[in-house]
Design a protein around this motif. Structure first.
Motif, PDB file in Angstrom:
ATOM      1  N   LEU A  54       0.831  -1.196   0.000  1.00 59.33           N
ATOM      2  CA  LEU A  54       0.000   0.000   0.000  1.00 59.33           C
ATOM      3  C   LEU A  54       0.869   1.251   0.000  1.00 59.33           C
ATOM      4  CD1 LEU A  54      -2.533  -1.183   2.704  1.00 59.33           C
ATOM      5  CD2 LEU A  54      -2.911  -1.100   0.243  1.00 59.33           C
ATOM      6  N   ALA A  55       0.332   2.308  -0.582  1.00 57.11           N
ATOM      7  CA  ALA A  55       1.051   3.580  -0.647  1.00 57.11           C
ATOM      8  C   ALA A  55       0.079   4.722  -0.425  1.00 57.11           C
ATOM      9  CB  ALA A  55       1.740   3.736  -2.003  1.00 57.11           C
ATOM     10  N   ILE A  56       0.624   5.810   0.065  1.00 57.41           N
ATOM     11  CA  ILE A  56      -0.156   7.031   0.210  1.00 57.41           C
ATOM     12  C   ILE A  56       0.599   8.146  -0.499  1.00 57.41           C
ATOM     13  CG2 ILE A  56      -1.219   6.329   2.384  1.00 57.41           C
ATOM     14  CD1 ILE A  56       1.229   9.083   2.581  1.00 57.41           C
ATOM     15  N   GLU A  57      -0.162   9.067  -1.027  1.00 55.71           N
ATOM     16  CA  GLU A  57       0.412  10.236  -1.694  1.00 55.71           C
ATOM     17  C   GLU A  57       0.150  11.449  -0.811  1.00 55.71           C
ATOM     18  OE1 GLU A  57      -0.024  12.425  -6.003  1.00 55.71           O
ATOM     19  OE2 GLU A  57      -1.757  11.406  -5.152  1.00 55.71           O
ATOM     20  N   LEU A  58       1.172  12.283  -0.644  1.00 50.16           N
ATOM     21  CA  LEU A  58       1.034  13.527   0.103  1.00 50.16           C
ATOM     22  C   LEU A  58       0.737  14.662  -0.872  1.00 50.16           C
ATOM     23  CD1 LEU A  58       4.162  13.154   2.411  1.00 50.16           C
ATOM     24  CD2 LEU A  58       1.783  12.646   2.992  1.00 50.16           C
ATOM     25  N   VAL A  59      -0.230  15.504  -0.534  1.00 47.08           N
ATOM     26  CA  VAL A  59      -0.607  16.618  -1.405  1.00 47.08           C
ATOM     27  C   VAL A  59      -0.689  17.916  -0.606  1.00 47.08           C
ATOM     28  CG1 VAL A  59      -1.867  15.182  -3.063  1.00 47.08           C
ATOM     29  CG2 VAL A  59      -3.079  16.149  -1.110  1.00 47.08           C
ATOM     30  N   ALA A  60      -0.527  19.014  -1.303  1.00 50.06           N
ATOM     31  CA  ALA A  60      -0.659  20.331  -0.679  1.00 50.06           C
ATOM     32  C   ALA A  60      -2.125  20.720  -0.531  1.00 50.06           C
ATOM     33  CB  ALA A  60       0.082  21.383  -1.504  1.00 50.06           C
ATOM     34  N   ASP A  80      11.757   9.666   8.235  1.00 50.13           N
ATOM     35  CA  ASP A  80      12.528   9.930   9.456  1.00 50.13           C
ATOM     36  C   ASP A  80      11.621  10.045  10.679  1.00 50.13           C
ATOM     37  OD1 ASP A  80      14.915   9.967   8.015  1.00 50.13           O
ATOM     38  OD2 ASP A  80      14.940  12.158   7.829  1.00 50.13           O
ATOM     39  N   LEU A  81      10.513  10.760  10.527  1.00 47.99           N
ATOM     40  CA  LEU A  81       9.593  10.943  11.647  1.00 47.99           C
ATOM     41  C   LEU A  81       8.933   9.625  12.043  1.00 47.99           C
ATOM     42  CD1 LEU A  81       8.025  14.322  10.504  1.00 47.99           C
ATOM     43  CD2 LEU A  81       9.565  13.983  12.459  1.00 47.99           C
ATOM     44  N   CYS A  82       8.600   8.796  11.065  1.00 50.51           N
ATOM     45  CA  CYS A  82       8.028   7.481  11.367  1.00 50.51           C
ATOM     46  C   CYS A  82       9.059   6.595  12.054  1.00 50.51           C
ATOM     47  CB  CYS A  82       7.511   6.812  10.096  1.00 50.51           C
ATOM     48  SG  CYS A  82       5.987   7.540   9.476  1.00 50.51           S
ATOM     49  N   LEU A  83      10.298   6.679  11.615  1.00 53.99           N
ATOM     50  CA  LEU A  83      11.359   5.899  12.250  1.00 53.99           C
ATOM     51  C   LEU A  83      11.496   6.274  13.725  1.00 53.99           C
ATOM     52  CD1 LEU A  83      13.292   3.663  11.417  1.00 53.99           C
ATOM     53  CD2 LEU A  83      14.984   5.411  10.898  1.00 53.99           C
ATOM     54  N   GLU A  84      11.329   7.551  14.027  1.00 54.73           N
ATOM     55  CA  GLU A  84      11.350   7.988  15.427  1.00 54.73           C
ATOM     56  C   GLU A  84      10.175   7.398  16.215  1.00 54.73           C
ATOM     57  OE1 GLU A  84      11.614  12.258  15.559  1.00 54.73           O
ATOM     58  OE2 GLU A  84      13.479  12.263  14.388  1.00 54.73           O
ATOM     59  N   GLU A  85       9.126   7.001  15.502  1.00 48.59           N
ATOM     60  CA  GLU A  85       7.969   6.344  16.115  1.00 48.59           C
ATOM     61  C   GLU A  85       8.121   4.818  16.076  1.00 48.59           C
ATOM     62  OE1 GLU A  85       5.509   7.855  17.641  1.00 48.59           O
ATOM     63  OE2 GLU A  85       6.063   9.899  17.086  1.00 48.59           O
ATOM     64  N   ASN A  86       9.329   4.349  15.727  1.00 45.66           N
ATOM     65  CA  ASN A  86       9.623   2.910  15.608  1.00 45.66           C
ATOM     66  C   ASN A  86       8.787   2.234  14.527  1.00 45.66           C
ATOM     67  OD1 ASN A  86      11.633   2.816  17.673  1.00 45.66           O
ATOM     68  ND2 ASN A  86       9.971   3.018  19.152  1.00 45.66           N
ATOM     69  N   LEU A  87       8.632   2.935  13.414  1.00 46.51           N
ATOM     70  CA  LEU A  87       7.923   2.397  12.258  1.00 46.51           C
ATOM     71  C   LEU A  87       8.776   2.617  11.021  1.00 46.51           C
ATOM     72  CD1 LEU A  87       5.317   1.275  10.903  1.00 46.51           C
ATOM     73  CD2 LEU A  87       4.617   3.665  10.627  1.00 46.51           C
ATOM     74  N   ILE A  88       8.955   1.564  10.261  1.00 49.51           N
ATOM     75  CA  ILE A  88       9.692   1.687   9.004  1.00 49.51           C
ATOM     76  C   ILE A  88       8.677   1.806   7.868  1.00 49.51           C
ATOM     77  CG2 ILE A  88      11.253   0.557   7.383  1.00 49.51           C
ATOM     78  CD1 ILE A  88      12.538  -0.838   9.818  1.00 49.51           C
ATOM     79  N   SER A  89       8.755   2.894   7.146  1.00 51.48           N
ATOM     80  CA  SER A  89       7.954   3.095   5.938  1.00 51.48           C
ATOM     81  C   SER A  89       8.949   3.379   4.820  1.00 51.48           C
ATOM     82  CB  SER A  89       6.964   4.247   6.120  1.00 51.48           C
ATOM     83  OG  SER A  89       7.657   5.455   6.348  1.00 51.48           O
ATOM     84  N   PHE A 100       4.055   1.073   2.365  1.00 54.67           N
ATOM     85  CA  PHE A 100       4.174   0.047   3.385  1.00 54.67           C
ATOM     86  C   PHE A 100       4.332  -1.304   2.707  1.00 54.67           C
ATOM     87  CE2 PHE A 100       1.255   3.349   4.757  1.00 54.67           C
ATOM     88  CZ  PHE A 100       1.808   3.758   5.966  1.00 54.67           C
ATOM     89  N   ALA A 101       5.084  -2.180   3.318  1.00 59.17           N
ATOM     90  CA  ALA A 101       5.222  -3.562   2.866  1.00 59.17           C
ATOM     91  C   ALA A 101       5.484  -4.433   4.093  1.00 59.17           C
ATOM     92  CB  ALA A 101       6.343  -3.694   1.843  1.00 59.17           C
ATOM     93  N   PRO A 102       4.467  -4.594   4.929  1.00 59.11           N
ATOM     94  CA  PRO A 102       4.655  -5.367   6.158  1.00 59.11           C
ATOM     95  C   PRO A 102       4.774  -6.864   5.857  1.00 59.11           C
ATOM     96  CG  PRO A 102       2.353  -4.781   5.907  1.00 59.11           C
ATOM     97  CD  PRO A 102       3.100  -4.098   4.792  1.00 59.11           C
ATOM     98  N   PRO A 103       5.164  -7.643   6.844  1.00 55.95           N
ATOM     99  CA  PRO A 103       5.252  -9.083   6.640  1.00 55.95           C
ATOM    100  C   PRO A 103       3.875  -9.681   6.352  1.00 55.95           C
ATOM    101  CG  PRO A 103       5.580  -8.544   8.949  1.00 55.95           C
ATOM    102  CD  PRO A 103       5.532  -7.248   8.191  1.00 55.95           C
ATOM    103  N   LEU A 104       3.859 -10.766   5.615  1.00 54.39           N
ATOM    104  CA  LEU A 104       2.593 -11.414   5.267  1.00 54.39           C
ATOM    105  C   LEU A 104       1.842 -11.932   6.487  1.00 54.39           C
ATOM    106  CD1 LEU A 104       3.743 -13.478   2.132  1.00 54.39           C
ATOM    107  CD2 LEU A 104       2.628 -11.232   2.185  1.00 54.39           C
ATOM    108  N   SER A 105       2.523 -12.051   7.596  1.00 55.06           N
ATOM    109  CA  SER A 105       1.909 -12.580   8.817  1.00 55.06           C
ATOM    110  C   SER A 105       1.306 -11.497   9.709  1.00 55.06           C
ATOM    111  CB  SER A 105       2.947 -13.368   9.613  1.00 55.06           C
ATOM    112  OG  SER A 105       4.042 -12.516   9.953  1.00 55.06           O
TER     113      SER A 105
END
Length: 139
Positions: A54-60, A80-89, A100-105
């Protein structure tokens, strides 16, 4: 032969744990929750993808789909901000999008946590853009 044995064991695991069906089922939930929880966010444009890719697009501007200034590198700042939240995007060069590409599980509860962390990162990006005078929410 060893690599083939490992690949076959992986395929057996994927079948045995029904990971492909889980991907479709949880992916549908994931996309629905992104739309429900973040669809009205002022920077959110299109939410796209299938299954767990899944993907999201940022718009003005949500109404006109005007893009954010690419020089602001919002997709990487959001990473970077998501990484600070312990999330890899994933952020992309030359695009204002994240994916996003989370594990299949992954489970629905884990998807909820991903969206919560992503939302915090997105809100922090929005606050930075407004505070720095780079972006103003359209009326």
């Amino acid at each position: 032969p060893i690599a083939c044995a490992a690949a076959n064991a992986n395929l057996d695991l994927m079948e045995g744990e029904d990971l492909i069906a889980n991907s479709a089922r949880v992916g549908k939930y994931f996309k629905g929750q992104l739309v429900e929880r973040l669809g009205d966010h002022p920077l959110m444009g299109e939410i796209r993808g299938d299954g767990l890719m899944l993907a999201i697009e940022l718009v003005a501007d949500k109404k006109t789909k005007e893009v954010l200034n690419i020089d602001w590198d919002c997709s990487h700042r959001l990473f970077d901000l998501c990484l600070e939240e312990n999330l890899i995007s994933r952020g992309y060069f030359g695009h204002n999008s994240s994916s996003f590409a989370p594990p299949l599980s992954i489970t629905n509860d884990q998807v909820d946590e991903v969206i919560t962390r992503f939302s915090r990162g997105l809100d922090r990006l929005t606050d930075e853009l407004v505070r720095d005078g780079r972006w103003k929410q359209p009326a």
